[in-house]
Design an enzyme around this catalytic site. Structure first.
Site, PDB file in Angstrom:
ATOM      1  N   ASP A 205       0.286  -1.258  -0.177  1.00 56.96           N
ATOM      2  CA  ASP A 205      -0.219  -0.161  -0.266  1.00 56.96           C
ATOM      3  C   ASP A 205       0.965   1.278   0.296  1.00 56.96           C
ATOM      4  O   ASP A 205       2.096   0.753  -0.015  1.00 56.96           O
ATOM      5  CB  ASP A 205      -1.054   0.407   1.535  1.00 56.96           C
ATOM      6  CG  ASP A 205      -0.479  -0.126   2.176  1.00 56.96           C
ATOM      7  OD1 ASP A 205       1.197   0.278   2.544  1.00 56.96           O
ATOM      8  OD2 ASP A 205      -1.266  -0.309   3.738  1.00 56.96           O
TER       9      ASP A 205
ATOM     10  N   ASN B 166      -7.210  -3.334  14.493  1.00 59.64           N
ATOM     11  CA  ASN B 166      -8.859  -3.932  14.102  1.00 59.64           C
ATOM     12  C   ASN B 166      -9.091  -4.898  12.838  1.00 59.64           C
ATOM     13  O   ASN B 166     -10.287  -5.071  12.319  1.00 59.64           O
ATOM     14  CB  ASN B 166      -9.728  -2.348  13.909  1.00 59.64           C
ATOM     15  CG  ASN B 166      -8.883  -1.846  12.425  1.00 59.64           C
ATOM     16  OD1 ASN B 166      -8.169  -1.926  11.404  1.00 59.64           O
ATOM     17  ND2 ASN B 166     -10.203  -0.631  11.554  1.00 59.64           N
TER      18      ASN B 166
ATOM     19  N   HIS C 101      -7.705  -4.982  10.089  1.00 59.57           N
ATOM     20  CA  HIS C 101      -6.960  -4.631   8.541  1.00 59.57           C
ATOM     21  C   HIS C 101      -5.568  -5.183   8.483  1.00 59.57           C
ATOM     22  O   HIS C 101      -4.672  -5.464   9.500  1.00 59.57           O
ATOM     23  CB  HIS C 101      -6.882  -2.978   8.455  1.00 59.57           C
ATOM     24  CG  HIS C 101      -5.887  -2.406   8.864  1.00 59.57           C
ATOM     25  ND1 HIS C 101      -5.644  -0.947  10.074  1.00 59.57           N
ATOM     26  CD2 HIS C 101      -3.947  -2.379   8.421  1.00 59.57           C
ATOM     27  CE1 HIS C 101      -5.136  -0.940   9.756  1.00 59.57           C
ATOM     28  NE2 HIS C 101      -3.770  -1.217   9.844  1.00 59.57           N
TER      29      HIS C 101
ATOM     30  N   GLU D 120      -9.842  -2.118   5.361  1.00 62.33           N
ATOM     31  CA  GLU D 120     -10.337  -2.290   6.523  1.00 62.33           C
ATOM     32  C   GLU D 120     -11.810  -2.868   6.848  1.00 62.33           C
ATOM     33  O   GLU D 120     -12.099  -3.641   5.788  1.00 62.33           O
ATOM     34  CB  GLU D 120     -10.519  -0.463   6.664  1.00 62.33           C
ATOM     35  CG  GLU D 120      -9.832   0.491   6.651  1.00 62.33           C
ATOM     36  CD  GLU D 120      -8.843   0.478   7.359  1.00 62.33           C
ATOM     37  OE1 GLU D 120      -9.111  -0.332   8.706  1.00 62.33           O
ATOM     38  OE2 GLU D 120      -8.185   1.347   7.777  1.00 62.33           O
TER      39      GLU D 120
HETATM   40  C1  GLP Z   1      -0.344  -0.038   9.061  1.00 60.67           C
HETATM   41  C2  GLP Z   1      -0.120  -0.770   6.960  1.00 60.67           C
HETATM   42  C3  GLP Z   1      -0.759  -2.032   7.729  1.00 60.67           C
HETATM   43  C4  GLP Z   1       0.133  -2.305   8.908  1.00 60.67           C
HETATM   44  C5  GLP Z   1      -0.159  -1.820  10.133  1.00 60.67           C
HETATM   45  C6  GLP Z   1       0.634  -2.163  11.647  1.00 60.67           C
HETATM   46  O1  GLP Z   1      -1.886   0.188   8.586  1.00 60.67           O
HETATM   47  N1  GLP Z   1      -0.760  -0.110   6.519  1.00 60.67           N
HETATM   48  O2  GLP Z   1      -0.021  -2.651   6.597  1.00 60.67           O
HETATM   49  O3  GLP Z   1       0.019  -4.145   9.155  1.00 60.67           O
HETATM   50  O4  GLP Z   1      -0.468  -0.151   9.798  1.00 60.67           O
HETATM   51  O5  GLP Z   1       1.415  -1.028  11.487  1.00 60.67           O
HETATM   52  P1  GLP Z   1       2.496  -1.774  12.893  1.00 60.67           P
HETATM   53  O6  GLP Z   1       3.113  -2.762  12.756  1.00 60.67           O
HETATM   54  O7  GLP Z   1       2.746  -0.376  12.743  1.00 60.67           O
HETATM   55  O8  GLP Z   1       1.315  -2.169  14.236  1.00 60.67           O
END
Ligand code: GLP
Length: 243
Positions: free
Chosen positions: A75, A144, A146, A151
């Protein structure tokens, strides 16, 4: 004759963040050793930082190369310039690309500054297909549920698309920005189906704040209200988790 599919879903509870990072790096190293022209699906966030460090360390050790590989990130934010330090382009440059030999032309991320977002989503989805498809996809998980930026409520048949970020996600990611107000409101993300098309998936989740999400992933049924739950339908997933 019934078709017998072999399903491999591994839950690996790790002692610490370093162990999670090393185990994930070992899986990626193995992938590149067995198929040097692998198509790798990459992720951002705090969870994979140690993984990238471990992967770079293994690369520097000299056993394998990224010369023939390709990468596709999950993304990118809409409206954040690539050169901005909060973009996922910059993140990848910092944590991985500047340390390895993956050719520039083979590093793919959605272009969040595009004028035509829908055309960009289509282009990105097609580029993944043209590459032959993702061999090994790295994932994190949002509180959540995702995955990528898909989402709760996202269709399981979604392809690369533009999303409006949930409040919980903007709050979670505010730490990377000056304030929550400056967190972008939209992103381009691979869809759930895009992710599910990968041959193999490794999901990283570490820390107390991820315990609830991992519990839901483990024990709740499959529902679009908790996007990561669809992974239980995938034939080859490794979840590395701990706190
Ligand atoms: C963002 C990214 C996700 C990732 C998530 C969790 O939303 N787009 O791909 O998995 O954060 O991030 P973290 O690893 O910092 O908890």
């Amino acid at each position: 004759m019934p078709v017998i599919t072999s399903k491999q879903f591994r839950w690996i509870e790790v002692e610490n963040y370093g162990e999670m990072s090393r185990l994930a790096a070992a899986i990626f190293e193995q992938q590149l050793l067995s198929k040097p022209n692998s198509v790798l699906g990459l992720a951002t966030g705090s969870s994979p930082i140690g993984f990238y460090e471990a992967l770079v360390a293994r690369f520097k050790h000299g056993n394998f190369s990224f010369q023939e590989a390709q990468s596709f990130n999950l993304d990118e934010y809409v409206g954040v310039a690539e050169a901005n330090e909060t973009s996922y382009h910059s993140y990848m440059e910092r944590h991985l690309f500047s340390h390895i030999d993956l050719p520039v032309a083979k590093r793919h991320l959605p272009i969040g500054m595009t004028k035509n977002i829908h055309a960009e989503c289509e282009r990105y989805e097609q580029a993944i297909i043209q590459s032959g498809g993702i061999d090994l996809q790295l994932l994190g998980i949002g509180v959540n549920g995702h995955i990528g930026f898909n989402e709760p409520g996202t269709s399981f048949t979604s392809k690369t698309h533009v999303v409006e970020l949930a409040e919980a996600t903007r709050e979670e990611n505010a730490k990377y920005f000056l304030s929550k107000e400056t967190v972008p409101t939209h992103a381009i993300t691979m869809g759930i189906e895009t992710i599910m098309n990968a041959n193999q998936i490794v999901l990283l989740a570490f820390g107390d704040h991820k315990t609830e999400a991992i519990k839901r992933l483990r024990f709740e049924g499959i529902s679009e209200n908790f996007p990561a739950s669809i992974l239980k339908e995938h034939p080859h997933v490794t979840v590395l988790f701990g706190k």
